[in-house]
Design a protein around this motif. Sequence first.
Motif, short mmCIF file in Angstrom:
data_model
loop_
_atom_site.label_atom_id
_atom_site.label_comp_id
_atom_site.label_asym_id
_atom_site.label_seq_id
_atom_site.Cartn_x
_atom_site.Cartn_y
_atom_site.Cartn_z
N GLN A 153 0.82 -1.21 0.00
CA GLN A 153 0.00 0.00 0.00
C GLN A 153 0.86 1.26 0.00
O GLN A 153 0.65 2.19 -0.78
CB GLN A 153 -0.88 -0.04 1.25
CG GLN A 153 -1.95 0.99 1.29
CD GLN A 153 -2.51 1.12 2.69
OE1 GLN A 153 -1.77 1.28 3.66
NE2 GLN A 153 -3.82 1.03 2.80
N ARG A 154 1.88 1.29 0.88
CA ARG A 154 2.74 2.47 0.99
C ARG A 154 3.58 2.65 -0.26
O ARG A 154 3.86 3.77 -0.66
CB ARG A 154 3.65 2.36 2.22
CG ARG A 154 2.89 2.32 3.52
CD ARG A 154 2.23 3.66 3.83
NE ARG A 154 0.79 3.48 4.01
CZ ARG A 154 -0.04 4.42 4.44
NH1 ARG A 154 0.41 5.62 4.75
NH2 ARG A 154 -1.33 4.19 4.53
N ILE B 202 1.51 4.36 -2.83
CA ILE B 202 1.28 5.77 -2.55
C ILE B 202 2.53 6.60 -2.84
O ILE B 202 2.48 7.60 -3.55
CB ILE B 202 0.89 5.99 -1.07
CG1 ILE B 202 -0.40 5.27 -0.74
CG2 ILE B 202 0.76 7.48 -0.77
CD1 ILE B 202 -0.72 5.25 0.74
N PHE B 203 3.68 6.19 -2.30
CA PHE B 203 4.85 7.06 -2.29
C PHE B 203 5.88 6.78 -3.38
O PHE B 203 6.67 7.64 -3.71
CB PHE B 203 5.53 7.00 -0.91
CG PHE B 203 4.69 7.59 0.18
CD1 PHE B 203 4.51 8.96 0.28
CD2 PHE B 203 4.05 6.77 1.11
CE1 PHE B 203 3.72 9.50 1.27
CE2 PHE B 203 3.26 7.31 2.11
CZ PHE B 203 3.10 8.68 2.19
N MET C 74 4.20 7.58 -13.83
CA MET C 74 3.57 8.72 -14.49
C MET C 74 4.47 9.96 -14.51
O MET C 74 4.53 10.69 -15.49
CB MET C 74 2.27 9.03 -13.73
CG MET C 74 1.34 9.90 -14.47
SD MET C 74 0.97 9.19 -16.07
CE MET C 74 -0.47 10.10 -16.49
N ILE C 75 5.19 10.21 -13.41
CA ILE C 75 6.00 11.43 -13.31
C ILE C 75 7.21 11.32 -14.23
O ILE C 75 7.68 12.31 -14.79
CB ILE C 75 6.44 11.67 -11.85
CG1 ILE C 75 5.23 11.62 -10.92
CG2 ILE C 75 7.16 13.00 -11.70
CD1 ILE C 75 4.14 12.59 -11.24
N PRO D 257 14.63 12.59 -3.96
CA PRO D 257 14.68 13.22 -2.64
C PRO D 257 14.49 12.20 -1.52
O PRO D 257 14.05 11.08 -1.77
CB PRO D 257 13.51 14.20 -2.67
CG PRO D 257 12.54 13.60 -3.64
CD PRO D 257 13.36 12.87 -4.66
N TYR E 280 12.58 10.51 1.50
CA TYR E 280 11.17 10.37 1.87
C TYR E 280 10.98 10.24 3.37
O TYR E 280 9.93 9.82 3.84
CB TYR E 280 10.52 9.22 1.09
CG TYR E 280 10.05 9.72 -0.27
CD1 TYR E 280 8.75 10.16 -0.44
CD2 TYR E 280 10.94 9.84 -1.32
CE1 TYR E 280 8.34 10.69 -1.65
CE2 TYR E 280 10.54 10.37 -2.53
CZ TYR E 280 9.23 10.79 -2.69
OH TYR E 280 8.83 11.34 -3.87
N GLN F 209 7.92 11.95 4.86
CA GLN F 209 6.59 11.44 4.51
C GLN F 209 6.35 10.00 4.96
O GLN F 209 5.22 9.59 5.14
CB GLN F 209 6.37 11.53 2.99
CG GLN F 209 5.97 12.91 2.50
CD GLN F 209 6.34 13.12 1.05
OE1 GLN F 209 7.51 13.33 0.71
NE2 GLN F 209 5.37 13.04 0.16
N ARG G 201 -13.31 -5.77 -10.25
CA ARG G 201 -13.46 -4.46 -9.63
C ARG G 201 -12.26 -4.09 -8.77
O ARG G 201 -11.83 -2.95 -8.74
CB ARG G 201 -14.73 -4.51 -8.77
CG ARG G 201 -14.99 -3.31 -7.94
CD ARG G 201 -16.33 -3.50 -7.26
NE ARG G 201 -16.38 -4.71 -6.47
CZ ARG G 201 -16.02 -4.76 -5.19
NH1 ARG G 201 -15.58 -3.70 -4.57
NH2 ARG G 201 -16.11 -5.87 -4.50
N GLY H 3 -8.90 -2.36 -10.29
CA GLY H 3 -8.82 -0.99 -10.81
C GLY H 3 -7.64 -0.24 -10.21
O GLY H 3 -7.12 -0.60 -9.17
N GLY I 90 -7.47 2.66 -8.91
CA GLY I 90 -7.70 3.59 -7.82
C GLY I 90 -8.21 4.94 -8.29
O GLY I 90 -8.84 5.66 -7.57
N HIS I 91 -7.92 5.29 -9.52
CA HIS I 91 -8.41 6.56 -10.04
C HIS I 91 -9.00 6.34 -11.40
O HIS I 91 -8.54 5.49 -12.15
CB HIS I 91 -7.28 7.58 -10.16
CG HIS I 91 -6.81 8.07 -8.83
ND1 HIS I 91 -7.44 9.08 -8.17
CD2 HIS I 91 -5.80 7.68 -8.05
CE1 HIS I 91 -6.83 9.29 -7.04
NE2 HIS I 91 -5.83 8.46 -6.94
N GLU I 92 -9.99 7.10 -11.72
CA GLU I 92 -10.58 6.97 -13.05
C GLU I 92 -9.91 7.93 -14.02
O GLU I 92 -9.68 9.07 -13.66
CB GLU I 92 -12.06 7.32 -12.99
CG GLU I 92 -12.86 6.35 -12.21
CD GLU I 92 -14.34 6.61 -12.41
OE1 GLU I 92 -15.08 5.63 -12.39
OE2 GLU I 92 -14.76 7.77 -12.59
#
Lengths: 224, 222
Positions: free
Chosen positions: B96-97, B100-101, B115-116, B152, B154, B157, B215, B218, B220-222
Amino acid sequence: MGIIRPRVPQVFHRSTNTIARVTIFGALIVVAAAGYGLALVNRSSYVTTAGLAIEQPVPFSHRHHAGELGIDCRYCHTSVEISAKAGIPPTQTCMNCHKQIWSDSPMLEPVRASFRTDASIPWVKVHDLPDFVYFNHSIHIAKGVGCETCHGRIDHMNLTWQQNSLQMEWCLECHRRPERYVRPKEEVFKMGWQPPNGDQLALGRELLEANRVHPKTDCDTCHR
Amino acid sequence: MSSRVMARALGVAAFGLALVAAPGCRQDMHDQPKYVPYRGSRFFKDGRSARPRIPGTVSRGERDDDTLLVTGKADGKLAEVFPEPVTLAMLERGHQRFDIFCSPCHDRAGTGQGMIVMRGYKQPTSFHDERLRGMPPGYFFDVISNGFGVMPSYAAQVPVADRWAIAAYVRALQLSQHATVADVPAESRTAFLEGKTLDPKTGLPMQDAAPPDGRAAGSGHE
């Protein structure tokens, strides 16, 4: 015996009766209308500021970052699961990426200036509950209330706005019957979630049972 | 119209206005003279009510006694072991982490095409690269804590326990890309070779042949 006529001459015209009646009921209607108007104004975005996009020192876009780039809310709002406050990200978080990406965009100058000088970026608060209300993010997240339920489609907002009134009746509306809103815990951060078979109430009741969700409506829950 | 009627009409209008404007007032109890998170201060020079930590102090619950746990190093060398046994719960937390990060740049599979990076960030080496497969767990902990090259740190965070969980998950990702049939438990191997889905928890073939729930897959974002 003849009819005794009143000695007093008739001062008021007959129509006065009607006027008196109209005035009495009219007053009631005016008061009711004023009350209704007041309630409307009180719930309007003029008072609640709901739906008004707020100008920020940097035109930060959730649509861009959370929507198109798909960055998770928790990357920036790191404390939302563990504390009362979701947290506004420090400048360092922006610089994680913007040291390299769009590193000379004029739009990002305030971010770079803040990084150089160590002064905070003066973000304007979008949500602001009165100081006499206690609110806590972590319990809502832990019990399966989605960000979207309270904040709306953040991932569609260029400038952030407040989606709901944040008035007491809004909080209570959910605290009284949470089954209409709760979702599985792993869907809390997802935008655009729908109950899988369209039956929110049935799923909601199951979730209340499974996650032991019992929001309170006692005054000292929120006013402590 | 006589002036008295005028005055009365004005009075009524003023009352009506006051009535309408009243709910717009935000007074003392709404904004009490106290510090709440993110409220500025006119007392401190930097304008913040949240005060920075005084140099040389250690906050409660912040452990600096256990060097392996906090630094990822044992005897000055990157740790070859995890400070505590790796459990399934730890791997799930790490998963999960990581998403996210780390996934914005390293992508969900760790190949370094997040993506970045697609938008112009430097492309990191894939975690499935030979060199990185040979790195000890302490290395990943160290990179998350202190950064590496243009990446950088983390540390602000991601708390210590989560950094270890991510390191464990990165190891699992690396293994996943180099798994062989021999890694499948012997009792499930035939079923696996026949193309049956195995239960990730038990390693045994799934009881019902229903396809995995689409389902949950997915992004997490559409």
